[in-house]
Design an enzyme around this catalytic site. Structure first.
Site, PDB file in Angstrom:
ATOM      1  N   TYR A   1       8.065 -22.785 -22.258  1.00  0.00           N
ATOM      2  CA  TYR A   1       7.640 -22.472 -23.633  1.00  0.00           C
ATOM      3  C   TYR A   1       6.794 -23.581 -24.253  1.00  0.00           C
ATOM      4  O   TYR A   1       6.610 -24.634 -23.672  1.00  0.00           O
ATOM      5  CB  TYR A   1       8.798 -22.020 -24.513  1.00  0.00           C
ATOM      6  CG  TYR A   1       9.995 -22.900 -24.785  1.00  0.00           C
ATOM      7  CD1 TYR A   1      10.042 -24.245 -24.515  1.00  0.00           C
ATOM      8  CD2 TYR A   1      11.130 -22.330 -25.376  1.00  0.00           C
ATOM      9  CE1 TYR A   1      11.163 -25.001 -24.816  1.00  0.00           C
ATOM     10  CE2 TYR A   1      12.263 -23.075 -25.674  1.00  0.00           C
ATOM     11  CZ  TYR A   1      12.262 -24.410 -25.402  1.00  0.00           C
ATOM     12  OH  TYR A   1      13.359 -25.144 -25.698  1.00  0.00           O
ATOM     13  N   GLU A   2       6.274 -23.296 -25.417  1.00  0.00           N
ATOM     14  CA  GLU A   2       5.328 -24.195 -26.096  1.00  0.00           C
ATOM     15  C   GLU A   2       4.106 -24.495 -25.237  1.00  0.00           C
ATOM     16  O   GLU A   2       3.574 -25.601 -25.272  1.00  0.00           O
ATOM     17  CB  GLU A   2       6.007 -25.512 -26.495  1.00  0.00           C
ATOM     18  CG  GLU A   2       7.175 -25.376 -27.419  1.00  0.00           C
ATOM     19  CD  GLU A   2       6.786 -24.724 -28.740  1.00  0.00           C
ATOM     20  OE1 GLU A   2       7.638 -24.034 -29.290  1.00  0.00           O
ATOM     21  OE2 GLU A   2       5.635 -24.881 -29.198  1.00  0.00           O
ATOM     22  N   GLY A   3       3.651 -23.503 -24.508  1.00  0.00           N
ATOM     23  CA  GLY A   3       2.540 -23.703 -23.568  1.00  0.00           C
ATOM     24  C   GLY A   3       3.108 -24.129 -22.229  1.00  0.00           C
ATOM     25  O   GLY A   3       3.691 -25.205 -22.121  1.00  0.00           O
TER      26      GLY A   3
END
Lengths: 589, 589
Positions: free
Chosen positions: B441-443
């Site tokens: 997550y978060e890229g």
């Protein structure tokens, strides 16, 4: 959402084209009468149906429902009993078993491919079968004729199942510490008492009887590993006519709650004066158990390959469907809002890493299977011994390298899915959880590495390694592709081995400090040998099925260019030795 | 069984001794009035209590119970509400927040250490706080004064919580594809419609209100990423007096069933004409959201460090207690049946790998925190810009390298336990499951790598990298230990970067084909810089607390000898380029 298709084309490529197994079988009389190319293909096709249509569909629910324990009994998930019935009717438990007692006597080269399909379909289901098959091997190799005649046929049939009972709470790797006891009885039997943990299938509802192979100590046995004996302890005692008699006090006390393989019952087993029968010689139990453990180790290694293959199939399919961003080299699907992610370099890197590790592992499993077949069936004693030496050398590599790569591949297969890989829906996260155990059980991968470097490479003066290296070098001289890279990798492995041999005497901690990296270096070289062989075969066959063989050539290229270089760092780390590990006292950790 | 002790001594070593943060704070006027060494230590000690005594004990049950979803509402596990109340009363949500609106204005160098403790205690609990703090950053940087005055104080107080709503089913990495719409209203507000997925804390029972930051498109917005705007959408509308008004149609439709972070509600959020307020300029929403995302990326990176530290503590304790086999150099605990496994080389290798990656990460997080503080608080514009350039360069490294190492470390920490690591009892398997999301997550870490190599290293002509390299080189010239190894690692990174710069123009797929390995090579070099600095500090302070500083020196030695060599393989793989990834068509995968 979790579908699995057995990669039959790839398996036939390995079996027929790369290793020409039918030619080998034809020259080994015991196998020549049982199997040929057509039989092998028919078995693989049947195995593909059973695993992908019967077992794989149970995997997701098996994980969610898990096994249920109540009042000493274990209930397997919905569908497992019915599937087991069909599975055992197909004779799959006894696929490699001794035909004298009802086994099918199929070669291990075929067995490893079947096992890969089985683990790919569902790890938990597989374990009930794998442990049983392994216990049959130990019984067949070490038990009396009477025990074999009584126990092997129903085990091969899958009416009964086998377990291996080694670990105790305080004794895992160090089996010399076990406390389970065996008291001799007047009738030649023994009474077994003690507690065992982590017993796969110690209790279940799939089979009529469960046959435990239990390590225990006789009275006045020598201390440590030299005082361990092996006993066969049935859940129900067996009458002279083969029918089931009274319940033996060998009970499941509880089951473990685990990260994965949730449909496999991992049991605490309590033996309270249970009737048991000695298998093999007194105090030689560990050696007898190793017959089973070596088989299991290869099998568990293959768990890594099976999980990785299933994860790859799923990830490759998703990467072809999922649209996200444009390819760096320009739009590939101009009519769509974005390109399939298969066109992005990093997605290809992940998929090709998975694929080359998985297919390299499949070929190497078949290669080890070939050596196992030669060790068992070759007519010439020298050929059997040579093969047995290779099996001993390569088994720890297979177990640990397959499963390390299995985790890496399943993590990559999850990563390809992005956030969708972390949720349950697509099955990729279950594969990560299921495959993780394979690095731990049947001897942790650290123990495999110690076995490889300490016992198989250094203790025999390097003979086994020299045999293997000679074969790789001989092949490389005529290799049409990747010759220099293969030779360089082999030279690195040999030079590192020689360096270790020259140092191990003065540096007692050296072996355990670098063994894991050494095993990985070994594995990379072994896969380089496999990929060079696969590339040579694909090159020769390119005219027959272009797209298939071109893909093999492309994979080989990726392996040599992008995966094999890992060996550079491993070698440097190994040569740094053990010193930096012992700069701190235990309390400073 | 899962206990966590905040490593305060190690944190103070980094903060005070390695980076001399108090001296930095003293010269930055905005910070000088808020914090000094004593205040920092008092905050860390309080944080240690809250995280280890209040939050860590909830982690195991949080994992087993998970969040419950029914009729649009989410119930967090037992104890979370009470813990949140105490946590928010302590002011922890607003630790780094803007003091003008009720934040504590503490430096990020302190914040990263607090966040490490929080994630180590429990990832799920942490996320409710981390997302909220990140949303405050975006609001503080981009929203109108009126929005700030209304929303920031209760968010900093933890009475309300924030979320970030980016992903849609068909738009994850590629946010240009989002379909959520914003219709302008006569009163200057907007009506937001659309569905968002994977929304952490989208619904929960911890706070009175939930403030969603939502990406959506205005009518006639340009296509793709340039047509995205950012909106603030409260769960309950806020009256002029700050009290809660009517329910906004922003509802949770369902929650995900995940591999880990099971006590964190991951929601599908449906916006059905919900009232929202524009944050920042129209069509500049992605840039505004990046303020939050960069903060979250460092924070999520620190999740990797926190999990690894907790796993290390548990594994090191177990390795000191578990007796199994004798050490290779002879018995260490002669009065016992076997030696503690801490004496075995492979166990030390695993623990030291965990420890050097974790402590290297902690130091690097503090270093990036220092740059964030300079970028915000330095008086000289040139100094702020220089720091901002370093933050941009190093944030993707921190996010991806911390979390890759987090998974590796948690897997090793599980492996130290053998079979006991695979069962739930000891908590090690939960850490593997919890930390795994941080790579996604978060890229995803693949996206971080593309950002690093494509945007931060190549697109600016190498200026940012040159700044960082100059600092590392300057330090290395006077480094009392590991000078050559640090310089060699830096030279490898620079040479590889130059090679990539010379090739990227002709080879469009090159960046995405090698970015992940490049990021790892970068991370290894950054950690080498950290370990050389820590070693220099430990050497200078050795007389003060011998055992502590000797351990740091031993860890540095291990890092340079046994971990840093990984760069050799990475470099070779990078230099092999993208060619071998594109030998197959999409269908051949």
């Amino acid at each position: 959402m979790t579908t699995y298709t057995a990669p039959l084309r790839d398996m036939r490529f390995v079996l027929h084209d790369v290793f020409n197994a039918p030619a080998l079988w034809a020259r080994l009389p015991a196998l020549a009468e049982r199997i040929d190319a057509e039989t092998a293909d028919a078995i693989l096709e049947e195995a593909a149906k059973v695993t992908s249509q019967l077992i794989a569909p149970l995997s997701r629910n098996g994980d969610e429902q898990g096994v249920h324990f109540e009042a000493g009994t274990v209930t397997t998930p919905y569908g497992f009993r019915e599937a087991w019935h069909i599975y055992r009717e197909g004779g799959w438990v006894g696929l490699g078993g001794n035909p004298e007692h009802g086994g099918m006597g199929m070669p291990k080269m075929l067995g490893v491919l079947f096992e890969e399909m089985l683990y790919a379909a569902d790890c938990s289901f597989s374990l009930y079968s794998a442990l049983s098959a392994g216990s049959c091997l130990a019984i067949d190799a070490h038990a009396s004729e009477a025990l074999k005649a009584t126990y092997l046929p129903p085990l091969y049939e899958g009416r009964w199942a086998g377990t291996m009972c080694l670990t105790e709470p305080h004794a895992g790797t160090d089996l010399g510490l076990i406390r389970s006891r065996a008291e001799p009885q007047a009738d030649g039997s023994y009474r077994i008492s003690g507690s065992k943990i982590f017993i796969t299938g110690g209790e279940q509802d799939l089979t009529e009887n469960i046959i435990h192979l239990v390590l225990a100590k006789l009275p006045d046995a020598p201390a440590g590993a030299k005082g361990i004996s092996l006993f066969l302890v049935p859940k129900y005692l067996v009458e002279a006519d083969g029918s089931l008699g009274r319940r033996n006090p060998a009970h499941c006390g509880s089951i473990e709650h685990k990260m994965g393989i949730k449909a496999s019952a991992t049991c605490v087993m309590n033996f309270d004066g249970a009737v048991g029968y000695l298998v093999g010689e007194p105090n030689k139990g560990l050696a007898a158990m190793f017959t089973m453990m070596n088989y299991e180790r290869l099998s568990i290694g293959i768990q890594g390959i099976g999980c990785a293959e299933a994860s790859y199939q799923s990830a490759a399919r998703y990467a072809n469907e999922r649209l996200q961003s444009r390819a760096a080299s320009g739009p590939q699907a101009k009519d769509k809002a974005a390109d399939p992610i298969i066109h992005h370099g990093d997605v290809r890197r992940m998929l090709l890493t998975m694929r080359t590790l998985t297919e390299g592992g499949r070929a190497f499993a078949a290669y080890v299977g070939q050596q196992l077949d030669l060790a068992r069936y070759a007519e010439d004693a020298g050929e059997r011994e040579h093969a047995q030496r290779l099996v001993a050398l390569l088994t720890p590599v297979a177990k640990a390298f397959f499963t390390d790569n299995g985790l890496e591949s399943c993590v990559l297969g999850q990563q390809v899915y992005g956030g969708h890989g972390y949720i349950r829906e697509w099955g990729q996260e279950q594969r990560v959880r299921d495959v993780r155990i394979a690095q731990i059980y049947e001897g942790t991968n650290g123990i495999q590495a110690l076995d490889l470097l300490g016992r198989k490479v250094l203790a025999d003066g390097g003979q086994a390694l020299a045999s293997f290296a000679a074969e790789v070098r001989a092949f490389s001289l005529d290799a049409p592709l990747h010759r220099e890279a293969l030779q360089a990798s082999l030279a690195r492995l040999e030079a590192t081995s020689a360096w270790l041999r020259s140092r191990a005497g003065q540096e007692p901690n050296l072996v355990s400090a670098v063994a894991v990296e050494y095993l990985q270096l070994f594995g990379l070289t072994a896969y380089a040998y496999m990929w060079a062989r696969m590339a040579a075969t694909a090159l020769a066959k390119r005219d027959e099925d272009g797209a298939f063989h071109e893909a093999k050539l492309a994979c080989a290229e990726f392996y040599f260019q992008r995966v094999l270089p890992r060996g550079l760092g491993l070698e440097a780390s190994i040569r740094a030795g053990s010193g930096s590990l012992y700069g701190m006292s235990a309390e400073q950790f």
